[in-house]
Design a protein around this motif. Structure first.
Motif, PDB file in Angstrom:
ATOM      1  N   ALA A 150       0.815  -1.219   0.000  1.00  0.00           N
ATOM      2  CA  ALA A 150       0.000   0.000   0.000  1.00  0.00           C
ATOM      3  C   ALA A 150       0.849   1.271   0.000  1.00  0.00           C
ATOM      4  O   ALA A 150       0.364   2.347  -0.375  1.00  0.00           O
ATOM      5  N   GLN A 151       2.116   1.168   0.420  1.00  0.00           N
ATOM      6  CA  GLN A 151       2.987   2.341   0.463  1.00  0.00           C
ATOM      7  C   GLN A 151       3.767   2.544  -0.827  1.00  0.00           C
ATOM      8  O   GLN A 151       4.453   3.558  -0.980  1.00  0.00           O
ATOM      9  N   ILE A 152       3.677   1.614  -1.748  1.00  0.00           N
ATOM     10  CA  ILE A 152       4.381   1.730  -3.024  1.00  0.00           C
ATOM     11  C   ILE A 152       3.586   2.645  -3.948  1.00  0.00           C
ATOM     12  O   ILE A 152       2.401   2.418  -4.198  1.00  0.00           O
ATOM     13  N   ARG A 153       4.218   3.677  -4.476  1.00  0.00           N
ATOM     14  CA  ARG A 153       3.512   4.684  -5.262  1.00  0.00           C
ATOM     15  C   ARG A 153       3.873   4.646  -6.750  1.00  0.00           C
ATOM     16  O   ARG A 153       3.410   5.492  -7.511  1.00  0.00           O
ATOM     17  N   THR A 154       4.700   3.699  -7.139  1.00  0.00           N
ATOM     18  CA  THR A 154       4.977   3.508  -8.556  1.00  0.00           C
ATOM     19  C   THR A 154       4.134   2.341  -9.057  1.00  0.00           C
ATOM     20  O   THR A 154       3.577   1.566  -8.278  1.00  0.00           O
ATOM     21  N   GLU A 155       4.041   2.206 -10.371  1.00  0.00           N
ATOM     22  CA  GLU A 155       3.205   1.159 -10.955  1.00  0.00           C
ATOM     23  C   GLU A 155       3.682  -0.233 -10.560  1.00  0.00           C
ATOM     24  O   GLU A 155       2.886  -1.131 -10.295  1.00  0.00           O
ATOM     25  N   ASN A 156       5.002  -0.394 -10.506  1.00  0.00           N
ATOM     26  CA  ASN A 156       5.580  -1.689 -10.144  1.00  0.00           C
ATOM     27  C   ASN A 156       6.248  -1.624  -8.782  1.00  0.00           C
ATOM     28  O   ASN A 156       6.734  -0.564  -8.350  1.00  0.00           O
ATOM     29  N   ALA A 157       6.279  -2.752  -8.099  1.00  0.00           N
ATOM     30  CA  ALA A 157       7.030  -2.904  -6.851  1.00  0.00           C
ATOM     31  C   ALA A 157       8.207  -3.835  -7.122  1.00  0.00           C
ATOM     32  O   ALA A 157       8.078  -4.814  -7.865  1.00  0.00           O
ATOM     33  N   THR A 158       9.344  -3.518  -6.521  1.00  0.00           N
ATOM     34  CA  THR A 158      10.534  -4.347  -6.683  1.00  0.00           C
ATOM     35  C   THR A 158      10.859  -5.029  -5.365  1.00  0.00           C
ATOM     36  O   THR A 158      11.031  -4.356  -4.339  1.00  0.00           O
TER      37      THR A 158
END
Length: 372
Positions: free
Chosen positions: A335-343
């Protein structure tokens, strides 16, 4: 004391100050709000001995004076009065306050203001102004990882300090409960360099976050080794800091994780949410991630209810392996990831996993695995 106020102004200010008042208090005076009528308006102050909130409400003062009344009761009375109505607060001595508005009359018992505690601020060593959005980001993106374990009191807040970054000094906020860690940084405001590392208590950051809704541009912050003061528009919040040493979070932040998984953030969140529907609380809401080249399989096994599986297309081109996480912790980080993808950066099934935004390093999250 006799003052006349507009109901909406009084309600807004009471909403700010009454939240710090605990429902149960050892000392009766702590259940009250201190009210001081002056020529400039009505000053309101409330405290729980750790946090103090003050605000001045526009008012017509007929008779100056000071008293204290029950904070939550007064708030509920004003909340139920007619929108836009005038409210008159009047005391005769220190025994009772008459609250009148239209045809409504209330009498509240008062306590002597001489016994109201004052949370002395002392001398502040650092003062700076921080943008509202910057402060929001630092709090919102780390608050979820604050520990609720009272015995480890030094984890019951957000650790804020400044560090030298490759592009200059940055302000960094860190929170952890031992299961997950959140580290977010932003450009350090002018005047914050060299500030002491401080731990802002959970309740304080929650109150500041609520107060930020009505503030534009910047927040003034003053701090010392033991206290912090926020000036947010017309509201002043003074708080004690948590005494103690925050653990060396760099030591538990993975440095050598070399197995990279890139996945669509929203797809992963929805998949984890779906398969965790049947996860057992007894089993720690565990979800297993099985990685193979180009594919991620999420699975949950609950001996009482059955199993759930879902597959996602991902960017992963290494030898496959499996790892387990607490589904709720995983979702909170996603939920804290603000880009389209998470790494996701893995080492092995038993080591902490590093999670970051695609191409960004200002926010880093660490998640401990669990056996599944």
């Amino acid at each position: 004391m006799k003052v006349t106020l507009e109901r909406n102004h009084l309600l807004k200010s009471l909403g700010h100050v009454h939240r710090v008042v605990e429902r149960r208090n050892t000392y009766p005076i702590l259940a009250n709000v201190l009210m001081s009528a002056t020529g400039d308006g009505l000053d309101l102050r409330a405290t729980d001995l750790d946090i103090e909130v003050t605000e001045t409400v526009p008012a017509m003062t007929a008779t100056p004076g000071t008293t204290t009344v029950p904070a939550h009761t007064l708030y509920e009375i004003v909340r139920k009065l007619s929108d836009g109505a005038d409210v008159v607060l009047e005391t005769d001595g220190n025994d009772q306050m008459l609250i009148s508005s239209g045809r409504s009359r209330f009498h509240l018992a008062c306590l002597n203001p001489d016994g109201f505690p004052d949370l002395k601020s002392g001398a502040f060593t650092h003062t700076f102004a921080i943008k509202v959005q910057t402060l929001k980001d630092l709090i919102e993106r780390t608050q979820f990882a604050i520990s609720n374990e009272e015995t480890r009191y030094y984890l019951n807040g957000i650790f804020v300090h400044t560090v030298d970054g490759p592009d200059g000094v940055v302000m960094r906020a860190v929170a952890t409960d031992g299961h997950r860690l959140a580290r977010v940084e932003a450009e350090a405001p002018q005047g914050s360099a060299g500030m002491p590392g401080i731990i802002i208590p959970r309740k304080t950051v929650a109150e500041v976050l609520k107060l930020l809704d009505g503030v534009e541009d910047e927040v003034k912050v003053e701090l010392s080794d033991t206290k912090i003061r926020f000036t947010l528009g017309g509201v002043i919040l003074l708080s004690k800091l948590i005494e103690g040493s925050f653990p060396d979070y760099e030591r538990v932040t993975p440095k050598n994780n070399d197995k990279a998984l890139v996945v669509d953030r929203d797809s992963l969140a929805r998949a984890v949410d779906r398969v965790s529907t049947i996860a057992s609380e007894r089993g720690g809401k565990a979800v297993k991630l099985a990685l193979t080249p180009g594919q991620l399989e999420l699975s949950v096994t609950n001996p009482d209810h059955g199993t759930a599986n879902e597959e996602l297309a991902v960017e992963f081109d290494l030898e496959g392996f499996e790892i387990g996480f607490n589904a709720r912790y995983l979702l909170e980080i996603i939920a804290q990831i603000r880009t389209e993808n998470a790494t996701f950066m893995f080492n092995d099934a038993g080591s902490p996993t590093l999670v970051r935004e695609d191409g960004e390093t200002k926010a880093l999250f660490v998640l401990m695995p669990m056996r599944v």
